[in-house]
Motif scaffolding. Structure first.
Motif, PDB file in Angstrom:
ATOM      1  N   GLY A  23       0.811  -1.213   0.000  1.00 54.97           N
ATOM      2  CA  GLY A  23       0.000   0.000   0.000  1.00 54.97           C
ATOM      3  C   GLY A  23       0.841   1.258   0.000  1.00 54.97           C
ATOM      4  O   GLY A  23       0.484   2.269  -0.627  1.00 54.97           O
ATOM      5  N   LEU A  24       1.981   1.210   0.693  1.00 53.13           N
ATOM      6  CA  LEU A  24       2.870   2.373   0.760  1.00 53.13           C
ATOM      7  C   LEU A  24       3.443   2.696  -0.621  1.00 53.13           C
ATOM      8  O   LEU A  24       3.389   3.848  -1.075  1.00 53.13           O
ATOM      9  CB  LEU A  24       4.002   2.082   1.752  1.00 53.13           C
ATOM     10  N   ARG A  26       2.290   1.728  -3.528  1.00 45.99           N
ATOM     11  CA  ARG A  26       1.186   2.073  -4.433  1.00 45.99           C
ATOM     12  C   ARG A  26       0.761   3.531  -4.257  1.00 45.99           C
ATOM     13  O   ARG A  26       0.577   4.273  -5.236  1.00 45.99           O
ATOM     14  CB  ARG A  26       0.004   1.147  -4.166  1.00 45.99           C
ATOM     15  N   GLU A  27       0.643   3.964  -3.007  1.00 48.34           N
ATOM     16  CA  GLU A  27       0.204   5.333  -2.736  1.00 48.34           C
ATOM     17  C   GLU A  27       1.249   6.341  -3.207  1.00 48.34           C
ATOM     18  O   GLU A  27       0.900   7.396  -3.745  1.00 48.34           O
ATOM     19  CB  GLU A  27      -0.058   5.500  -1.236  1.00 48.34           C
ATOM     20  N   GLU A  30       0.981   6.665  -6.930  1.00 46.59           N
ATOM     21  CA  GLU A  30      -0.209   7.434  -7.287  1.00 46.59           C
ATOM     22  C   GLU A  30       0.018   8.931  -7.111  1.00 46.59           C
ATOM     23  O   GLU A  30      -0.594   9.753  -7.799  1.00 46.59           O
ATOM     24  CB  GLU A  30      -1.396   6.985  -6.432  1.00 46.59           C
ATOM     25  N   LEU A  31       0.924   9.293  -6.202  1.00 47.54           N
ATOM     26  CA  LEU A  31       1.264  10.698  -5.977  1.00 47.54           C
ATOM     27  C   LEU A  31       2.279  11.218  -6.991  1.00 47.54           C
ATOM     28  O   LEU A  31       2.630  12.401  -6.965  1.00 47.54           O
ATOM     29  CB  LEU A  31       1.815  10.884  -4.558  1.00 47.54           C
ATOM     30  N   GLU A  54       4.529  -4.062  -6.950  1.00 42.29           N
ATOM     31  CA  GLU A  54       3.960  -2.710  -7.001  1.00 42.29           C
ATOM     32  C   GLU A  54       4.839  -1.733  -7.771  1.00 42.29           C
ATOM     33  O   GLU A  54       4.490  -0.556  -7.905  1.00 42.29           O
ATOM     34  CB  GLU A  54       3.732  -2.183  -5.577  1.00 42.29           C
ATOM     35  N   PRO A  93       2.412   8.922   3.148  1.00 39.00           N
ATOM     36  CA  PRO A  93       2.912   9.405   1.853  1.00 39.00           C
ATOM     37  C   PRO A  93       2.330  10.764   1.475  1.00 39.00           C
ATOM     38  O   PRO A  93       2.965  11.519   0.722  1.00 39.00           O
ATOM     39  CB  PRO A  93       2.450   8.312   0.884  1.00 39.00           C
ATOM     40  N   ALA A  94       1.147  11.087   1.979  1.00 42.59           N
ATOM     41  CA  ALA A  94       0.532  12.373   1.667  1.00 42.59           C
ATOM     42  C   ALA A  94       1.381  13.553   2.125  1.00 42.59           C
ATOM     43  O   ALA A  94       1.210  14.678   1.635  1.00 42.59           O
ATOM     44  CB  ALA A  94      -0.854  12.450   2.312  1.00 42.59           C
TER      45      ALA A  94
END
Length: 308
Positions: A23-24, A26-27, A30-31, A54, A93-94
């Protein structure tokens, strides 16, 4: 200044992080972060396979320990900027853009302060107390308040990393990175980041054992960064012990009992303590002169790195 994400390598050291690494990565992708580099410490679960699936580049470190993984990985990065975060899902990650923006505005090193926006349950009371004490010890020993020296969420100019002389192979690496940043007079920015409750495997950090090792590292590294603190502590301890033995000698003398060997020890302890303290003062003066010379050399020729 706008962040050029193609100039950034996201560096993630891992060890058995299969519940969170997918998930890390992937996120982050996506960023818009396409250069994601995972240095794995010989995981026994599916961390490597998941990270590769990923789209991350994965290498297996040759040694052991988080510090070893970071030192080895830093040498492989070719982009001008590095974003470092743990693979356990505690860092968001945001916050990546927030971490990187100061680098593109001229800073050399960015530290994500976890202690302001930590989720409930992310820290135990013991961990919070340990962070508080170690940050204050660092501030006292190295004359710089970095607010969260143990943060694993950092951003660097790659050139700033190459200035550092890193040797710690374990969890003390964050402390050494902080010390080296201060020693090399890097422009450091501290920004608040979200720190989440660990969603994956249990923490690998032992609060008491590793906390003690980190405190020793802070003190030991002060020898080259703040010698008056390093030698002053030793000198003060010897002088205090000498003073206490001196009190015993005087009290016994007033009662008609003479302790000649103890009296000699008292004098020696106080003299040696004062001499070690003065050695710290002289070392501090030499270090200040050295820093002044390096700054002057760099002013004359800015291309020369300021490696103290």
């Amino acid at each position: 200044m706008k962040i050029n994400k193609d100039e950034v390598t996201v560096f993630i050291p891992t060890l058995n992080e299969s519940p969170t690494i997918g998930g890390l990565v992937r996120e982050l992708r996506e960023l818009g972060y396409n250069h994601i580099f995972v240095m794995d410490g010989h995981s026994t679960d599916a961390t490597v396979a998941i990270a590769e699936k990923e789209g991350a580049e994965v290498r297996i470190q040759s040694g052991k320990g988080k510090g070893d993984a970071m030192m080895e990985g830093f040498q492989m990065v070719e982009t001008p900027y590095i974003l470092l975060l743990d693979g356990d899902g505690t860092y968001a990650p945001a916050d990546a853009d927030l971490m990187l923006t100061p680098l593109f505005n001229g800073f050399d090193h960015v530290i994500g302060n976890r202690l302001i926006h930590a989720e409930e349950g992310a820290f135990s009371r013991l961990n919070l107390l340990g962070n508080y004490l170690l940050n204050h010890l660092f501030k006292f020993a190295h004359s710089r308040d970095l607010q969260d020296i143990l943060s694993g969420y950092r951003a660097f100019k790659t050139a700033a990393i190459h200035q550092m002389n890193l040797t710690e192979t374990g969890f003390e690496i964050e402390t050494e990175v902080s010390v080296e940043a201060v020693r090399n007079n890097q422009r450091i920015k501290v920004v608040p980041v979200t720190y989440r409750k660990r969603p994956g495997t249990d923490t690998k950090l032992n609060p008491l054992h590793d906390g003690y090792k980190i405190a020793v590292t802070i003190y030991r590294l002060a020898k080259m960064n703040n010698p008056i603190f390093y030698f002053g502590i030793i000198g003060a301890i010897l002088a205090v012990v000498g003073f206490l033995t001196g009190v015993v000698v005087v009290v016994e003398w007033l009662n008609g009992i003479t302790h000649l060997p103890l009296a000699v020890l008292t004098v020696l302890l106080i003299m040696v303590g004062v001499e070690i303290f003065m050695f710290g003062v002289l070392s501090d003066m030499i270090l200040a002169y050295h820093r002044e010379m390096m700054n002057e050399i760099q002013r004359i020729n800015p291309e020369i790195p300021n490696r103290e």
